[in-house]
Design a protein around this motif. Structure first.
Motif, PDB file in Angstrom:
ATOM      1  N   ILE A 101       0.981  -1.085  -0.011  1.00 28.83           N
ATOM      2  CA  ILE A 101       0.237   0.106  -0.143  1.00 28.83           C
ATOM      3  C   ILE A 101       0.610   1.226  -0.045  1.00 28.83           C
ATOM      4  CG2 ILE A 101      -1.685   1.090   1.245  1.00 28.83           C
ATOM      5  CD1 ILE A 101      -2.866  -1.438   0.129  1.00 28.83           C
ATOM      6  N   THR A 102       0.488   2.170  -1.125  1.00 29.44           N
ATOM      7  CA  THR A 102       1.323   3.407  -0.905  1.00 29.44           C
ATOM      8  C   THR A 102       0.385   4.643  -0.976  1.00 29.44           C
ATOM      9  OG1 THR A 102       3.001   4.532  -2.169  1.00 29.44           O
ATOM     10  CG2 THR A 102       1.616   3.314  -3.588  1.00 29.44           C
ATOM     11  N   TYR A 103       1.147   5.847  -0.460  1.00 32.27           N
ATOM     12  CA  TYR A 103      -0.060   6.944  -0.632  1.00 32.27           C
ATOM     13  C   TYR A 103       0.760   7.931  -1.426  1.00 32.27           C
ATOM     14  CZ  TYR A 103      -0.718   4.528   4.038  1.00 32.27           C
ATOM     15  OH  TYR A 103      -1.299   3.474   4.906  1.00 32.27           O
ATOM     16  N   GLY A 104      -0.331   9.101  -2.015  1.00 31.36           N
ATOM     17  CA  GLY A 104       0.084  10.009  -2.825  1.00 31.36           C
ATOM     18  C   GLY A 104      -0.692  11.107  -2.315  1.00 31.36           C
ATOM     19  N   ALA A 105      -0.221  12.390  -2.369  1.00 33.00           N
ATOM     20  CA  ALA A 105      -0.946  13.645  -2.118  1.00 33.00           C
ATOM     21  C   ALA A 105      -1.003  14.227  -3.446  1.00 33.00           C
ATOM     22  CB  ALA A 105      -0.272  14.497  -1.000  1.00 33.00           C
ATOM     23  N   PHE A 106      -2.479  14.676  -3.951  1.00 27.64           N
ATOM     24  CA  PHE A 106      -2.727  15.385  -4.999  1.00 27.64           C
ATOM     25  C   PHE A 106      -3.555  16.522  -4.653  1.00 27.64           C
ATOM     26  CE2 PHE A 106      -1.796  10.922  -6.189  1.00 27.64           C
ATOM     27  CZ  PHE A 106      -1.455  11.176  -7.773  1.00 27.64           C
ATOM     28  N   LYS A 107      -3.571  17.531  -5.570  1.00 28.78           N
ATOM     29  CA  LYS A 107      -4.420  18.349  -5.524  1.00 28.78           C
ATOM     30  C   LYS A 107      -5.333  18.933  -6.700  1.00 28.78           C
ATOM     31  CE  LYS A 107      -1.624  21.896  -2.735  1.00 28.78           C
ATOM     32  NZ  LYS A 107      -1.387  23.043  -2.567  1.00 28.78           N
ATOM     33  N   VAL A 108      -6.588  19.088  -6.188  1.00 22.98           N
ATOM     34  CA  VAL A 108      -7.703  19.217  -7.213  1.00 22.98           C
ATOM     35  C   VAL A 108      -7.410  20.283  -8.046  1.00 22.98           C
ATOM     36  CG1 VAL A 108     -10.234  19.466  -7.130  1.00 22.98           C
ATOM     37  CG2 VAL A 108      -9.361  18.025  -5.467  1.00 22.98           C
ATOM     38  N   ALA A 109      -7.234  19.989  -9.318  1.00 23.80           N
ATOM     39  CA  ALA A 109      -7.157  20.799 -10.427  1.00 23.80           C
ATOM     40  C   ALA A 109      -8.236  21.364 -11.134  1.00 23.80           C
ATOM     41  CB  ALA A 109      -6.121  20.425 -11.382  1.00 23.80           C
ATOM     42  N   GLY A 110      -9.235  20.122 -11.329  1.00 24.63           N
ATOM     43  CA  GLY A 110     -10.442  20.448 -11.893  1.00 24.63           C
ATOM     44  C   GLY A 110     -11.481  19.752 -11.579  1.00 24.63           C
ATOM     45  N   ILE A 111     -13.030  20.260 -11.516  1.00 25.56           N
ATOM     46  CA  ILE A 111     -14.063  19.239 -11.152  1.00 25.56           C
ATOM     47  C   ILE A 111     -15.055  19.173 -12.304  1.00 25.56           C
ATOM     48  CG2 ILE A 111     -16.049  19.442  -9.763  1.00 25.56           C
ATOM     49  CD1 ILE A 111     -14.373  20.827  -7.431  1.00 25.56           C
ATOM     50  N   PHE A 112     -15.384  18.264 -12.592  1.00 29.56           N
ATOM     51  CA  PHE A 112     -16.331  17.954 -13.846  1.00 29.56           C
ATOM     52  C   PHE A 112     -17.641  17.648 -13.315  1.00 29.56           C
ATOM     53  CE2 PHE A 112     -14.014  13.859 -13.287  1.00 29.56           C
ATOM     54  CZ  PHE A 112     -15.077  12.950 -13.137  1.00 29.56           C
ATOM     55  N   ASP A 113     -18.638  17.949 -14.325  1.00 31.08           N
ATOM     56  CA  ASP A 113     -19.929  17.193 -13.910  1.00 31.08           C
ATOM     57  C   ASP A 113     -20.416  16.957 -15.313  1.00 31.08           C
ATOM     58  OD1 ASP A 113     -22.602  17.255 -13.250  1.00 31.08           O
ATOM     59  OD2 ASP A 113     -23.095  19.277 -13.519  1.00 31.08           O
ATOM     60  N   THR A 114     -20.831  15.453 -15.089  1.00 30.99           N
ATOM     61  CA  THR A 114     -21.258  14.744 -16.244  1.00 30.99           C
ATOM     62  C   THR A 114     -22.933  14.500 -16.215  1.00 30.99           C
ATOM     63  OG1 THR A 114     -20.812  12.680 -15.262  1.00 30.99           O
ATOM     64  CG2 THR A 114     -19.217  13.773 -16.560  1.00 30.99           C
ATOM     65  N   HIS A 115     -23.581  14.851 -15.151  1.00 29.84           N
ATOM     66  CA  HIS A 115     -24.836  14.363 -14.731  1.00 29.84           C
ATOM     67  C   HIS A 115     -24.995  13.189 -14.712  1.00 29.84           C
ATOM     68  CE1 HIS A 115     -26.138  18.472 -15.770  1.00 29.84           C
ATOM     69  NE2 HIS A 115     -25.573  18.523 -17.084  1.00 29.84           N
ATOM     70  N   ASN A 116     -24.011  12.168 -14.288  1.00 28.39           N
ATOM     71  CA  ASN A 116     -24.080  10.996 -13.864  1.00 28.39           C
ATOM     72  C   ASN A 116     -23.250  10.635 -12.831  1.00 28.39           C
ATOM     73  OD1 ASN A 116     -23.549   8.385 -13.982  1.00 28.39           O
ATOM     74  ND2 ASN A 116     -22.834   8.101 -16.136  1.00 28.39           N
ATOM     75  N   SER A 117     -24.044  10.580 -11.642  1.00 34.23           N
ATOM     76  CA  SER A 117     -23.479  10.452 -10.295  1.00 34.23           C
ATOM     77  C   SER A 117     -22.641   9.072  -9.997  1.00 34.23           C
ATOM     78  CB  SER A 117     -24.598  10.239  -9.527  1.00 34.23           C
ATOM     79  OG  SER A 117     -25.586  11.415  -9.557  1.00 34.23           O
ATOM     80  N   ILE A 118     -23.107   8.097 -11.064  1.00 37.40           N
ATOM     81  CA  ILE A 118     -22.158   6.905 -10.564  1.00 37.40           C
ATOM     82  C   ILE A 118     -20.921   6.993 -11.023  1.00 37.40           C
ATOM     83  CG2 ILE A 118     -22.035   4.411 -11.180  1.00 37.40           C
ATOM     84  CD1 ILE A 118     -25.128   4.599 -11.512  1.00 37.40           C
ATOM     85  N   PHE A 119     -20.796   7.688 -12.226  1.00 29.36           N
ATOM     86  CA  PHE A 119     -19.453   7.954 -13.109  1.00 29.36           C
ATOM     87  C   PHE A 119     -18.594   8.852 -12.213  1.00 29.36           C
ATOM     88  CE2 PHE A 119     -16.598  10.059 -16.049  1.00 29.36           C
ATOM     89  CZ  PHE A 119     -15.753   9.024 -16.427  1.00 29.36           C
TER      90      PHE A 119
END
Lengths: 412, 275
Positions: A175-193
């Protein structure tokens, strides 16, 4: 001659004929619009799924599909991609590294599939970049950028530039960890995806899990047209026959990748067709009733025609033609009105804002564009003619049973 | 002796010639019999009924004997009225003569054809080619023009357009409605409609026309007009007309009156002989 008389007879009682024509028109309009609406909804779901999520065809290592383990990848993807791009049906090809992971924010955590992608290539194959509502699609100077869905962002309670931690298994199984920064948020109208997928740069993921540079887990192919899926699948199977035979590669179309989507498509069409057929059967009773009335009013005339020497076949044919003309007139107007309504609503779209949340949660867009292929117009048109022929049998038989000697003297 | 032998030979020769002639005559007669030709029938009858009966509700307790043992002959060119009180069987007899109904017993022979033996499709075709009908209520097709109503029956017969056009014009000239060719029945008076119905009946050049109470719905002037036309057509085209009527105006103009009572022929008078 019979055509002319039958057509004139249709307009003998204009009001009655118009009522039947209007009922056929309204019936077809309702049925076809419902069909177009359902079809539009499903087609939109299929197109959206293909363009945003799964593409038309995907190539995997068969073992990866069983275990979802990244060690079962595809070697030398560039050679394969080059070969695939040589096919004229192919619009774009993209390779990905996909792995199951945990994504956590300061508030909470959840499971998601981490997609390691090449943004430039991904923009050719998917339209995810067009769904970005906040931030950018990796056009950022942030280190370790990550693009997530709106639903996931909401769940993690993160926004642009927020930090999230990815917990993932590396190539050694640790198990490994990595820190990421949110660069973009998308909206596909598909909650599952949106809840189930997060996107990072392929290089960042490779570094995190120690993956081979010349290895990926998925090749996704977008075709110029969805109808080319089966042909291209066959070509690809021939192209990579040796890899398939040696169990190194498996090729699946969107129908296999997402069988529920295919089933939904088939079922929706079948159910709506049944609905349209029920409408036509109901209409046929109205037509039968109208034609029986028309015959009862013309007993003396039909008796006269038989008396002067009009054969039973011609009498039967005349009544049948009248019914068919009546139905076809309503059918043509109904089909034309449906075409106009469907074309207009296809252009404007129908916004189901009030039920958007419910639809989005099951993967449907709340903005529907009804659509119907030309085949359906021809099919329904043929069904109207068949219904008319079916509806004409009873009145025509009634006419044939008349005794000319009695009929010519009947008071009407 | 020589003389005797010569005389004997001459006698034998004569007898052989007579015998040969006899054989030829017998053979001829046998041939006639074989063809079932009624050698002695020199009349021009086109309709012949023998012991015609029509019983309605035959299986019930109160059977109605509408036509009772009627044997009649109608010759070509006749202008005959079948008369009698209401319910005497006039219409039933006409229906039997026109093949619209089938008798309980008896035969109807039209121009040598026993129409009782024809199948239902054959009788329809027979009516189309041999019988014209005129009905009490005109029974024109309301959606067709007067011309189309008359032309229709010829179309059923498969007559070419050119011939149809010529025949229609000729008939409309004869019935005096040439200016009403393109009027629909609704735009014509009762008398005019019945004249169109007569033209329709004659369009197919039938062997005879059966007219059931043709003047029942007409006023005196229209009746007189219609009878004039039918008489003229009878004379010019030698068309046989058989009416059922209880209209005295028609009876006066008919040349033969067949009177029915309770389905039976009670009198059969040739009025021309009386006049």
């Amino acid at each position: 001659m019979l055509l002319s008389i039958a057509w004139k007879n249709v307009w003998r009682n204009k009001l009655r004929s118009l009522i039947v024509i209007v009922s056929i028109t309204v019936g077809l309009l309702g049925g076809l619009f419902y069909l177009a609406f359902s079809n539009g909804m499903v087609q939109q779901q299929i197109n959206s799924s293909i363009k945003t999520e799964i593409s038309n065809i995907q190539l995997h290592n068969p073992k990866y599909l069983i275990n979802d383990e990244i060690k079962y990848g595809i070697d030398n993807p560039e050679n394969k991609i080059k070969k695939i791009k040589s096919l004229q049906e192919v619009k774009a090809v993209v390779s990905r590294i996909k792995s199951v992971s945990m994504i956590s924010s300061a508030a909470t955590g959840t499971g998601t599939t981490l997609n390691g992608i090449d943004p430039e290539a991904e923009m050719q194959a998917t339209d995810l970049y067009t769904k970005i509502t906040k931030g950018t699609f990796f056009k950022t100077k942030l280190r370790n950028p990550i693009v997530i869905g709106e639903k996931l962002a909401k769940k993690l309670r993160v926004k642009i530039k927020s930090k999230v931690v990815i917990t993932i298994q590396d190539m050694s199984g640790n198990i490994t960890y990595g820190a990421f920064k949110v660069a973009g948020i998308f909206d596909t109208h598909n909650s599952i995806f949106e809840l189930g997928n997060a996107f990072v740069l392929k290089k960042d993921l490779t570094d995190l899990i120690g993956y081979h540079e010349n290895k990926i887990t998925e090749i996704a192919i977008l075709l110029k047209h969805n109808d080319m899926t089966n042909i291209t699948e066959t070509k690809l199977k021939n192209m990579f026959a040796s890899e398939i035979n040696s169990d190194e590669l498996t090729i699946r179309t969107w129908k296999e990748i997402n069988p529920i989507l295919k089933m939904l498509n088939d079922m929706t069409i079948q159910f709506t067709m049944i609905f349209v057929i029920i409408i036509l059967v109901a209409l046929s009773f109205g037509i039968v009733n109208t034609m029986l009335m028309a015959i009862m009013e013309r007993v003396r005339e039909i008796g006269m025609l038989m008396a002067i020497g009009m054969s039973k076949v011609k009498v039967f044919f005349m009544i049948m033609l009248e019914t068919v003309f009546l139905s076809i007139t309503g059918g043509i107007i109904g089909l034309f009105a449906s075409w106009i309504l469907i074309t207009i609503t296809n252009k404007t779209g129908i916004d189901l804002a009030s039920v958007a949340e419910g639809l989005n949660s099951i993967g449907y867009s709340s903005f529907v564009r009804p659509e119907l292929g030309i085949f359906f117009y021809f099919f329904i048109g043929s069904m109207v003619i068949l219904t008319a022929i079916f509806a004409s049998v009873l009145p025509a038989r009634k006419a044939l049973k008349l005794n000319p000697a009695e009929a010519v003297r009947q008071d009407v | 002796m020589e003389h005797f032998l010569a005389k004997f030979a001459k006698h034998i020769k004569k007898k052989v010639i007579e015998l040969t002639r006899l054989i030829i005559v017998i053979s001829y007669l046998e041939f006639i019999c074989l063809l079932k030709i009624d050698f002695w029938d020199f009349t021009m009858s086109i309709i012949k009924t023998i012991n015609l009966n029509k019983i309605y509700d035959a299986e019930t307790e109160i059977p109605v004997h509408a036509v009772n043992d009627v044997s009649l002959e109608f010759e070509a060119g006749e202008f005959t009225a079948i008369i009698g009180p209401s319910g005497c069987g006039k219409t039933t007899l006409l229906n039997l003569l026109g093949g619209l109904d089938r008798p309980t017993s008896g035969t109807v022979t039209i121009d040598g054809t026993d129409i009782i033996k024809l199948s239902s499709s054959e009788i329809i075709d027979f009516r189309l080619r041999n019988i014209g009908f005129v009905f009490q209520a005109y029974n024109l097709v309301p959606v067709l023009t007067a011309k189309e109503n008359v032309e229709f029956i010829m179309q059923l017969q498969g007559i070419p357009k050119q011939q149809r056009e010529e025949r229609v014009l000729q008939l409309f000239e004869q019935i005096g409605l040439k200016d009403r060719l393109n009027n629909r029945p609704g735009k014509l008076s009762g008398g005019q409609q019945q004249r169109v119905a007569v033209a329709r009946a004659l369009a197919s050049k039938p062997k005879f026309v059966l007219a059931d109470e043709p003047t029942a719905n007409l006023d005196s002037k229209s009746t007189s007009n219609l009878l004039d036309i039918m008489e003229k057509l009878n004379e010019v085209e030698n068309t046989t007309f058989i009416f059922s009527t209880h209209d005295s105006r028609v009876m006066k103009r008919a040349r033969r009156l067949v009177s029915l009572e309770d389905g039976k022929v009670v009198s059969d008078n040739n009025q021309m002989e009386h006049r």
